[in-house]
Motif scaffolding. Structure first.
Motif, mmCIF file in Angstrom:
data_model
loop_
_atom_site.group_PDB
_atom_site.id
_atom_site.type_symbol
_atom_site.label_atom_id
_atom_site.label_comp_id
_atom_site.label_asym_id
_atom_site.label_seq_id
_atom_site.Cartn_x
_atom_site.Cartn_y
_atom_site.Cartn_z
ATOM 1 N N GLN A 155 0.835 -1.193 0.000
ATOM 2 C CA GLN A 155 0.000 0.000 0.000
ATOM 3 C C GLN A 155 0.871 1.245 0.000
ATOM 4 O OE1 GLN A 155 -2.774 0.596 3.308
ATOM 5 N NE2 GLN A 155 -4.172 1.688 1.968
ATOM 6 N N ASP A 156 0.708 2.049 -1.034
ATOM 7 C CA ASP A 156 1.395 3.329 -1.113
ATOM 8 C C ASP A 156 0.516 4.394 -0.490
ATOM 9 O OD1 ASP A 156 2.411 2.002 -4.115
ATOM 10 O OD2 ASP A 156 3.868 2.703 -2.631
ATOM 11 N N PRO A 157 1.114 5.483 0.011
ATOM 12 C CA PRO A 157 0.316 6.529 0.663
ATOM 13 C C PRO A 157 -0.791 7.050 -0.248
ATOM 14 C CG PRO A 157 2.651 6.880 1.075
ATOM 15 C CD PRO A 157 2.561 5.767 0.084
ATOM 16 N N GLY A 158 -2.002 7.133 0.291
ATOM 17 C CA GLY A 158 -3.128 7.672 -0.458
ATOM 18 C C GLY A 158 -3.722 6.727 -1.481
ATOM 19 N N LYS A 159 -3.292 5.462 -1.463
ATOM 20 C CA LYS A 159 -3.802 4.498 -2.439
ATOM 21 C C LYS A 159 -4.351 3.262 -1.741
ATOM 22 C CE LYS A 159 -0.836 5.898 -6.276
ATOM 23 N NZ LYS A 159 0.072 5.425 -7.353
ATOM 24 N N GLY A 160 -5.105 2.480 -2.495
ATOM 25 C CA GLY A 160 -5.601 1.233 -1.960
ATOM 26 C C GLY A 160 -4.540 0.149 -2.011
ATOM 27 N N PRO A 161 -4.719 -0.920 -1.251
ATOM 28 C CA PRO A 161 -3.749 -2.024 -1.266
ATOM 29 C C PRO A 161 -3.631 -2.659 -2.648
ATOM 30 C CG PRO A 161 -5.213 -2.192 0.633
ATOM 31 C CD PRO A 161 -5.788 -1.148 -0.268
ATOM 32 N N GLU A 162 -2.403 -2.961 -3.026
ATOM 33 C CA GLU A 162 -2.114 -3.612 -4.300
ATOM 34 C C GLU A 162 -1.702 -5.050 -4.026
ATOM 35 O OE1 GLU A 162 1.058 -1.743 -6.412
ATOM 36 O OE2 GLU A 162 1.392 -3.458 -7.716
ATOM 37 N N PHE A 163 -2.374 -5.976 -4.665
ATOM 38 C CA PHE A 163 -2.134 -7.398 -4.416
ATOM 39 C C PHE A 163 -0.725 -7.803 -4.835
ATOM 40 C CE2 PHE A 163 -2.931 -11.831 -4.079
ATOM 41 C CZ PHE A 163 -2.368 -12.432 -5.194
ATOM 42 N N LEU A 164 -0.075 -8.591 -3.969
ATOM 43 C CA LEU A 164 1.242 -9.134 -4.287
ATOM 44 C C LEU A 164 1.206 -10.657 -4.433
ATOM 45 C CD1 LEU A 164 3.504 -7.078 -1.835
ATOM 46 C CD2 LEU A 164 3.295 -6.782 -4.308
ATOM 47 N N PHE A 165 0.813 -11.352 -3.350
ATOM 48 C CA PHE A 165 0.874 -12.817 -3.334
ATOM 49 C C PHE A 165 -0.312 -13.409 -2.584
ATOM 50 C CE2 PHE A 165 5.147 -12.791 -4.835
ATOM 51 C CZ PHE A 165 5.869 -11.858 -4.107
ATOM 52 N N THR A 166 -0.656 -14.649 -2.952
ATOM 53 C CA THR A 166 -1.518 -15.497 -2.138
ATOM 54 C C THR A 166 -0.758 -16.780 -1.854
ATOM 55 O OG1 THR A 166 -3.475 -14.674 -3.296
ATOM 56 C CG2 THR A 166 -3.747 -16.607 -1.906
ATOM 57 N N LEU A 167 -0.722 -17.185 -0.599
ATOM 58 C CA LEU A 167 -0.116 -18.449 -0.185
ATOM 59 C C LEU A 167 -1.203 -19.305 0.441
ATOM 60 C CD1 LEU A 167 3.053 -16.903 1.497
ATOM 61 C CD2 LEU A 167 2.963 -18.020 -0.735
ATOM 62 N N TYR A 168 -1.180 -20.604 0.148
ATOM 63 C CA TYR A 168 -2.283 -21.460 0.572
ATOM 64 C C TYR A 168 -1.899 -22.486 1.629
ATOM 65 C CZ TYR A 168 -4.675 -19.587 -3.520
ATOM 66 O OH TYR A 168 -5.253 -18.752 -4.443
ATOM 67 N N SER A 169 -0.639 -22.986 1.585
ATOM 68 C CA SER A 169 -0.291 -24.060 2.506
ATOM 69 C C SER A 169 1.156 -23.914 2.958
ATOM 70 C CB SER A 169 -0.507 -25.417 1.845
ATOM 71 O OG SER A 169 0.253 -25.525 0.660
ATOM 72 N N ALA A 170 1.439 -24.480 4.123
ATOM 73 C CA ALA A 170 2.779 -24.415 4.700
ATOM 74 C C ALA A 170 3.806 -24.988 3.730
ATOM 75 C CB ALA A 170 2.807 -25.171 6.025
ATOM 76 N N GLY A 171 4.911 -24.277 3.617
ATOM 77 C CA GLY A 171 5.967 -24.706 2.717
ATOM 78 C C GLY A 171 5.929 -24.016 1.361
ATOM 79 N N GLU A 172 4.835 -23.351 1.085
ATOM 80 C CA GLU A 172 4.685 -22.701 -0.206
ATOM 81 C C GLU A 172 5.524 -21.418 -0.253
ATOM 82 O OE1 GLU A 172 0.635 -21.903 -1.159
ATOM 83 O OE2 GLU A 172 1.056 -21.311 -3.231
ATOM 84 N N GLU A 173 6.087 -21.133 -1.418
ATOM 85 C CA GLU A 173 6.860 -19.922 -1.637
ATOM 86 C C GLU A 173 6.435 -19.298 -2.962
ATOM 87 O OE1 GLU A 173 11.067 -21.360 0.492
ATOM 88 O OE2 GLU A 173 11.029 -20.800 -1.628
ATOM 89 N N LYS A 174 6.437 -17.953 -3.004
ATOM 90 C CA LYS A 174 6.154 -17.258 -4.260
ATOM 91 C C LYS A 174 7.091 -16.069 -4.382
ATOM 92 C CE LYS A 174 1.481 -18.763 -5.154
ATOM 93 N NZ LYS A 174 0.066 -18.405 -5.399
ATOM 94 N N GLU A 175 7.479 -15.771 -5.609
ATOM 95 C CA GLU A 175 8.438 -14.690 -5.849
ATOM 96 C C GLU A 175 7.910 -13.734 -6.894
ATOM 97 O OE1 GLU A 175 12.231 -17.573 -5.938
ATOM 98 O OE2 GLU A 175 12.754 -15.445 -6.096
ATOM 99 N N LYS A 176 8.307 -12.460 -6.706
ATOM 100 C CA LYS A 176 7.999 -11.433 -7.694
ATOM 101 C C LYS A 176 9.075 -10.371 -7.588
ATOM 102 C CE LYS A 176 4.411 -8.096 -8.995
ATOM 103 N NZ LYS A 176 3.064 -7.569 -8.637
#
Lengths: 114, 114
Positions: free
Chosen positions: B38-59
């Motif tokens: 979330q940048d100042p004055g803006k709404g949250p911007e989606f980055l990642f969804t994680l579902y289960s233990a051990g999961e990793e995601k990169e961007k």
């Protein structure tokens, strides 16, 4: 993912008046959510809006203060009524998307009550 | 009741100095853990969804990991444009209307100094 247009982006209102916030989505969505983000705090869910039925409000939020309309699958409004300085916050709408799975937020409405 | 705790509240790093943000959570039935920027004055911007233990995601310079009790957002060689508030949220596992919700942490305010 869905693109949300939220209006107005900011407003300054007199206490005792009301402000209606509009949320327009570029695709049909089942669930729309309204959040409040008070200064320095996290997002708190106000209510969930579904087309064709009354909104469901979270504990601490009531319909008389935060009436919501959901006339179709792409649009919703949140009204903040009988404004007081404590209502000064950022209000955000959000939609649930299936592909990709997640929740997208609008840019927010910054409300200042004087 | 679902709870999300983020630490630290604020973090200042020199450009290129890697670090991690923490999100500890308790939820009755995790359906997903979400990271937003979330940048100042803006709404949250989606980055990642994680579902289960051990999961990793990169961007780009960000990598999110998940265990049964916490999630980390690792930022590698950050740049000034990575400065923002990073929010973590958990889905409560319910999908019927009116009961589905995200619970947010208060966020970590990240500042990258050139």
């Amino acid at each position: 993912s869905a693109v949300i247009s939220q209006k107005p982006s900011r407003d300054i209102c007199q206490r005792g008046t009301s402000l209606t916030i509009q949320c327009q989505v570029d695709s049909q969505v089942t669930m729309m959510f309204w959040y409040r983000q008070q200064p320095g705090q996290s997002l708190t869910l106000i209510a969930t809006a579904n087309q064709g039925s009354e909104a469901t409000y979270e504990s601490g939020f009531v319909i008389d203060k935060f009436p919501i309309s959901r006339p179709n699958l792409t649009f919703s409004t949140l009204t903040v009524s009988n404004l007081s300085p404590e209502d000064s916050s950022i209000y955000l709408c959000s939609v649930k998307t299936v592909l990709p799975y997640g929740y997208t937020f609008g840019s927010g409405t910054r409300l200042t009550v004087v | 009741e679902d709870q999300v705790t983020q630490s630290p509240e604020a973090l200042r790093l020199q450009e290129g100095e890697s670090s991690s943000l923490n999100c500890s959570y308790t939820v009755s039935g995790l359906r997903g853990l979400f990271w937003y920027r979330q940048d100042p004055g803006k709404g949250p911007e989606f980055l990642f969804t994680l579902y289960s233990a051990g999961e990793e995601k990169e961007k780009e310079r960000l990598k999110a990991t998940l265990t049964k009790k916490e999630s980390f957002l690792h930022i590698t060689a950050p740049k000034p444009e990575d400065s923002a508030t990073y929010l973590c949220a958990v889905h409560n596992g319910r999908t019927n209307f009116g009961n589905e919700k995200l619970t947010f942490g208060t966020g970590t305010r990240l500042t990258i100094i050139p």
